[in-house]
Design an enzyme around this catalytic site. Structure first.
Site, short mmCIF file in Angstrom:
data_model
loop_
_atom_site.label_atom_id
_atom_site.label_comp_id
_atom_site.label_asym_id
_atom_site.label_seq_id
_atom_site.Cartn_x
_atom_site.Cartn_y
_atom_site.Cartn_z
CG HIS A 179 -2.02 1.02 1.08
ND1 HIS A 179 -1.81 2.37 1.27
CD2 HIS A 179 -3.33 0.89 0.72
CE1 HIS A 179 -2.94 3.02 1.04
NE2 HIS A 179 -3.89 2.15 0.71
CD GLU A 186 -5.42 1.86 -3.10
OE1 GLU A 186 -6.61 1.93 -2.74
OE2 GLU A 186 -4.47 1.89 -2.31
P1 13P Z 1 -9.64 6.52 -0.08
O1 13P Z 1 -10.82 5.74 -0.59
O2 13P Z 1 -9.89 7.15 1.27
O3 13P Z 1 -9.10 7.47 -1.09
O4 13P Z 1 -8.48 5.44 0.19
C1 13P Z 1 -8.16 4.52 -0.78
C2 13P Z 1 -7.20 3.56 -0.21
O5 13P Z 1 -6.07 3.91 0.14
C3 13P Z 1 -7.65 2.17 -0.06
O6 13P Z 1 -6.57 1.33 0.21
#
Ligand code: 13P
Length: 227
Positions: A84, A154
């Site tokens: 992450h 992400e």
């Molecule tokens: P948000 O949905 O708060 O932007 O976070 C995404 C995230 O980091 C999920 O792992």
């Protein structure tokens, strides 16, 4: 679809227990809800599918404060997040550490959700698809690709900011991920009940990795209603 819910470092025990009761009452419309709470709450969980937000890069031994993949598996977790971006940017971890964590997860039969993302600079420079592939290839080097794992795209600048790339830009990544790795692909970064109707049109995704909205069950229910 897979709807993975990353609680990050939120909730006290009482808050989590109350959340859990309401979580079980959600209408998931047969989507697969996966919960990633703080791992200290795992023993409070019954009858839901859950995973850890992290695992140690060490198998076991004298590593004060570390929680091994083996311990996490023994508490009934099915999944773990790996790489992450908050662990890289806020906790100074590296791809090399993530690589060891990935190996630990797989050897302890946890299904990794491998997170991968680009910075705003990389995105604006237009080099992001290549950069994501390079990072992922590095993480997966020496890993048996026939093992089960999921990839979560992400964009780093989209996490918690509301700054979501266009669907067209996201699809450049998700299409590359599908074509190259042939695994399930999630999108994460500021997805919520207001933008889900746009995001659900994305090609080549199998679900979402949600942060902020995962803490607010009425908003999460609204998102599920629109999926
Ligand atoms: P948000 O949905 O708060 O932007 O976070 C995404 C995230 O980091 C999920 O792992």
């Amino acid at each position: 679809m897979i709807i993975a819910l990353n609680h990050k470092s939120n909730f006290t025990k009482e808050e989590f227990l109350s959340y859990l009761t309401n979580y079980k009452a959600l209408n998931s419309y047969n989507h697969d809800l996966l919960l990633f709470p703080s791992s200290c709450y795992f023993p409070l969980i019954t009858n839901i599918i859950f995973g850890s937000q992290d695992v140690s890069c060490y198998q076991e031994g004298s590593y004060t404060g570390e929680i091994s993949a083996k311990a996490i598996k023994s508490l009934g977790a099915t999944y773990t997040l790996i790489n992450h971006s908050e662990r890289l940017t806020k906790l100074n971890e590296t791809l090399d550490i993530s690589k060891k964590k990935l190996a630990q997860a797989l050897s302890n039969n946890l299904i990794p959700i491998i997170c991968i993302g680009d910075t705003k600079e990389e995105h604006d420079a237009g080099t992001y698809v290549e950069k994501i592939k390079k990072d992922l290839d590095y993480l997966l080097e020496g890993i048996d690709k026939s093992k089960e794992f999921i990839i979560a795209y992400e964009p780093i600048f989209a996490i918690g900011t509301g700054l979501i790339p266009t669907n067209e830009d996201i699809e450049k990544v998700t299409t590359m991920l599908k074509d190259t790795y042939h695994k399930q692909v999630l999108y994460g970064g500021s997805a919520n009940e207001e933008n889900i109707e746009t995001l659900k049109q994305l090609k080549n995704i199998d679900g979402f990795l949600l942060g902020g909205i995962s803490l607010k069950l009425p908003s999460l229910q609204e998102l599920l209603n629109k999926l």
